[in-house]
Write an enzyme that holds these catalytic residues in place. Structure first.
Site, mmCIF file in Angstrom:
data_model
loop_
_atom_site.group_PDB
_atom_site.id
_atom_site.type_symbol
_atom_site.label_atom_id
_atom_site.label_comp_id
_atom_site.label_asym_id
_atom_site.label_seq_id
_atom_site.Cartn_x
_atom_site.Cartn_y
_atom_site.Cartn_z
ATOM 1 N N PRO A 11 -36.225 91.184 50.934
ATOM 2 C CA PRO A 11 -35.577 90.252 49.897
ATOM 3 C C PRO A 11 -34.181 89.902 50.407
ATOM 4 O O PRO A 11 -33.551 90.951 50.981
ATOM 5 C CB PRO A 11 -35.759 91.369 48.782
ATOM 6 C CG PRO A 11 -35.939 92.762 49.484
ATOM 7 C CD PRO A 11 -36.672 92.441 50.484
ATOM 8 N N ASN A 12 -33.673 88.840 49.623
ATOM 9 C CA ASN A 12 -32.544 88.380 49.783
ATOM 10 C C ASN A 12 -32.051 87.962 51.159
ATOM 11 O O ASN A 12 -30.964 87.470 51.379
ATOM 12 C CB ASN A 12 -31.616 89.309 49.405
ATOM 13 C CG ASN A 12 -31.353 89.755 47.776
ATOM 14 O OD1 ASN A 12 -31.921 88.986 47.055
ATOM 15 N ND2 ASN A 12 -31.727 90.853 47.314
ATOM 16 N N ARG A 19 -24.511 85.354 51.936
ATOM 17 C CA ARG A 19 -24.257 86.877 51.588
ATOM 18 C C ARG A 19 -22.882 87.288 52.382
ATOM 19 O O ARG A 19 -22.374 86.584 53.352
ATOM 20 C CB ARG A 19 -25.124 87.464 52.316
ATOM 21 C CG ARG A 19 -26.526 87.255 51.307
ATOM 22 C CD ARG A 19 -27.798 88.012 51.832
ATOM 23 N NE ARG A 19 -27.697 89.399 51.266
ATOM 24 C CZ ARG A 19 -28.526 90.573 51.376
ATOM 25 N NH1 ARG A 19 -29.531 90.517 52.298
ATOM 26 N NH2 ARG A 19 -27.935 91.806 51.056
ATOM 27 N N TYR A 24 -23.050 90.361 57.294
ATOM 28 C CA TYR A 24 -24.451 89.751 57.833
ATOM 29 C C TYR A 24 -24.088 88.356 58.472
ATOM 30 O O TYR A 24 -24.984 87.704 58.891
ATOM 31 C CB TYR A 24 -25.037 89.148 56.597
ATOM 32 C CG TYR A 24 -25.430 90.398 55.341
ATOM 33 C CD1 TYR A 24 -26.271 91.394 56.164
ATOM 34 C CD2 TYR A 24 -24.928 90.674 54.411
ATOM 35 C CE1 TYR A 24 -26.588 92.437 55.495
ATOM 36 C CE2 TYR A 24 -25.225 91.627 53.536
ATOM 37 C CZ TYR A 24 -25.923 92.405 53.903
ATOM 38 O OH TYR A 24 -26.418 93.698 53.384
ATOM 39 N N ASN A 75 -37.011 93.381 59.235
ATOM 40 C CA ASN A 75 -35.692 93.725 58.726
ATOM 41 C C ASN A 75 -36.207 93.641 57.151
ATOM 42 O O ASN A 75 -36.362 92.513 56.470
ATOM 43 C CB ASN A 75 -34.561 92.736 58.586
ATOM 44 C CG ASN A 75 -33.424 92.973 57.996
ATOM 45 O OD1 ASN A 75 -33.350 93.824 57.258
ATOM 46 N ND2 ASN A 75 -32.124 92.275 58.330
ATOM 47 N N ALA A 78 -33.233 95.565 51.295
ATOM 48 C CA ALA A 78 -33.033 96.849 50.375
ATOM 49 C C ALA A 78 -34.440 97.528 50.266
ATOM 50 O O ALA A 78 -34.272 98.538 50.218
ATOM 51 C CB ALA A 78 -32.630 96.347 49.078
ATOM 52 N N HIS A 81 -34.567 101.098 51.905
ATOM 53 C CA HIS A 81 -33.920 102.097 51.626
ATOM 54 C C HIS A 81 -35.020 103.074 50.397
ATOM 55 O O HIS A 81 -34.677 104.340 50.298
ATOM 56 C CB HIS A 81 -32.631 101.982 50.907
ATOM 57 C CG HIS A 81 -31.949 101.101 51.869
ATOM 58 N ND1 HIS A 81 -31.597 101.474 53.119
ATOM 59 C CD2 HIS A 81 -31.406 100.012 51.759
ATOM 60 C CE1 HIS A 81 -30.891 100.540 54.033
ATOM 61 N NE2 HIS A 81 -30.726 99.489 52.934
ATOM 62 N N ASP A 88 -46.062 102.085 54.316
ATOM 63 C CA ASP A 88 -47.606 102.211 54.374
ATOM 64 C C ASP A 88 -48.160 100.896 54.873
ATOM 65 O O ASP A 88 -49.035 101.216 55.631
ATOM 66 C CB ASP A 88 -48.280 102.615 52.984
ATOM 67 C CG ASP A 88 -47.789 104.020 52.452
ATOM 68 O OD1 ASP A 88 -47.158 104.853 53.208
ATOM 69 O OD2 ASP A 88 -48.079 104.350 51.372
ATOM 70 N N GLU A 99 -37.318 98.183 63.706
ATOM 71 C CA GLU A 99 -36.663 97.859 62.533
ATOM 72 C C GLU A 99 -35.341 97.276 62.808
ATOM 73 O O GLU A 99 -34.504 97.984 63.793
ATOM 74 C CB GLU A 99 -36.236 99.149 61.807
ATOM 75 C CG GLU A 99 -35.508 99.269 60.664
ATOM 76 C CD GLU A 99 -35.389 100.680 60.380
ATOM 77 O OE1 GLU A 99 -35.704 101.591 60.823
ATOM 78 O OE2 GLU A 99 -34.731 101.114 59.231
ATOM 79 N N HIS A 101 -31.738 95.772 61.530
ATOM 80 C CA HIS A 101 -30.509 95.432 60.385
ATOM 81 C C HIS A 101 -29.381 94.653 61.053
ATOM 82 O O HIS A 101 -28.947 95.181 62.025
ATOM 83 C CB HIS A 101 -30.139 96.696 59.474
ATOM 84 C CG HIS A 101 -31.282 97.384 59.212
ATOM 85 N ND1 HIS A 101 -31.825 96.930 57.885
ATOM 86 C CD2 HIS A 101 -31.975 98.565 59.472
ATOM 87 C CE1 HIS A 101 -32.789 97.902 57.660
ATOM 88 N NE2 HIS A 101 -32.794 98.850 58.650
ATOM 89 N N SER A 103 -26.324 94.517 59.718
ATOM 90 C CA SER A 103 -25.241 95.405 59.397
ATOM 91 C C SER A 103 -25.704 96.770 60.054
ATOM 92 O O SER A 103 -26.709 97.093 59.946
ATOM 93 C CB SER A 103 -24.820 95.392 57.937
ATOM 94 O OG SER A 103 -25.884 95.979 57.345
ATOM 95 N N ARG A 108 -22.379 102.217 56.075
ATOM 96 C CA ARG A 108 -21.846 101.739 54.526
ATOM 97 C C ARG A 108 -22.269 102.555 53.707
ATOM 98 O O ARG A 108 -22.070 103.735 53.887
ATOM 99 C CB ARG A 108 -22.720 100.505 54.204
ATOM 100 C CG ARG A 108 -22.647 99.493 55.670
ATOM 101 C CD ARG A 108 -23.320 98.146 55.465
ATOM 102 N NE ARG A 108 -23.248 97.450 54.297
ATOM 103 C CZ ARG A 108 -23.966 96.289 53.709
ATOM 104 N NH1 ARG A 108 -24.977 96.300 54.551
ATOM 105 N NH2 ARG A 108 -23.747 95.962 52.553
ATOM 106 N N ARG A 112 -27.707 103.236 51.708
ATOM 107 C CA ARG A 112 -28.221 102.480 52.880
ATOM 108 C C ARG A 112 -28.441 103.390 54.165
ATOM 109 O O ARG A 112 -29.127 102.771 55.069
ATOM 110 C CB ARG A 112 -27.102 101.514 53.301
ATOM 111 C CG ARG A 112 -27.220 100.358 52.169
ATOM 112 C CD ARG A 112 -26.151 99.123 52.898
ATOM 113 N NE ARG A 112 -25.702 98.462 51.457
ATOM 114 C CZ ARG A 112 -26.438 97.612 50.855
ATOM 115 N NH1 ARG A 112 -27.395 96.845 51.248
ATOM 116 N NH2 ARG A 112 -25.618 97.150 50.126
HETATM 117 C C1 DQA Z 1 -29.899 94.759 55.725
HETATM 118 C C2 DQA Z 1 -29.371 96.011 55.152
HETATM 119 C C3 DQA Z 1 -29.772 96.412 53.896
HETATM 120 O O1 DQA Z 1 -29.059 97.462 53.371
HETATM 121 C C4 DQA Z 1 -29.540 95.012 52.908
HETATM 122 O O2 DQA Z 1 -30.128 95.605 51.732
HETATM 123 C C5 DQA Z 1 -29.980 93.875 53.324
HETATM 124 C C6 DQA Z 1 -29.957 93.482 54.718
HETATM 125 C C7 DQA Z 1 -29.157 94.079 57.157
HETATM 126 O O3 DQA Z 1 -29.834 93.382 57.775
HETATM 127 O O4 DQA Z 1 -28.093 94.719 57.539
HETATM 128 O O5 DQA Z 1 -30.661 93.101 52.685
HETATM 129 O O6 DQA Z 1 -31.237 95.182 56.052
#
Ligand code: DQA
Length: 146
Positions: A11-12, A19, A24, A75, A78, A81, A88, A99, A101, A103, A108, A112
């Site tokens: 998401p996002n 963002r 990011y 990635n 959120a 977390h 699963d 995995e 990220h 950031s 942070r 997170r």
């Molecule tokens: C993220 C870090 C997450 O905490 C955040 O919710 C994201 C992006 C990152 O790529 O740094 O949406 O996964």
């Protein structure tokens, strides 16, 4: 045979470019995906991309990857977390995944610092921006040729 890698965003992450750039960067998701595809090409790896803001859609997509891909870069945004259903599903996928990220999630907010997928991931790369995805490809390439 050319290995196939799924590049999965939660998401996002479709909002990259809008963002906070201190966390990011400035690339949009299509730009990031194109960059990862190009890095995959250089390494002889085919990269397929997917992003959704919907948990069920993510789960069903991941279910469909079992037996269809050799590895994944994930990635989960959120969901990382707290979302055990994502964990699963990644387990069911049954292929090594890294995995990633953009950031440095461990530097942070406290929430997170928790990742519900980290212990089943082949590796975690964080805080390196888009370059972290290149590192993830290298990790997968080494794993798949081992
Ligand atoms: C993220 C870090 C997450 O905490 C955040 O919710 C994201 C992006 C990152 O790529 O740094 O949406 O996964």
């Amino acid at each position: 045979m050319t290995p196939t890698i799924a590049l999965l965003h939660g998401p996002n992450l479709n909002m990259l470019g809008r963002r906070p750039s201190q966390h990011y960067g400035t690339l949009t998701l299509p730009e990031l995906e194109a960059q990862v595809r190009a890095w995959g090409d250089e390494r002889g790896m085919r990269v397929g991309t997917f992003q959704t803001n919907h948990e069920g859609a993510f789960l069903e997509h991941v279910h469909g990857l079992a037996g269809a891909v050799d590895g994944a870069i994930v990635n989960p945004g959120a969901w990382t977390h707290y979302q055990y259903s994502i964990r699963d599903a990644l387990e069911v996928m049954g292929v090594p995944f890294v995995e990633v990220h953009l950031s440095d999630v461990d530097a942070r907010e406290d929430f997170r610092k928790v990742s519900v997928v980290r212990d089943i991931a082949l590796a975690t790369v964080k805080g390196k921006g888009p370059d972290g995805y290149r590192e993830a490809l290298d990790i997968l390439k080494a794993e798949l040729s081992a």
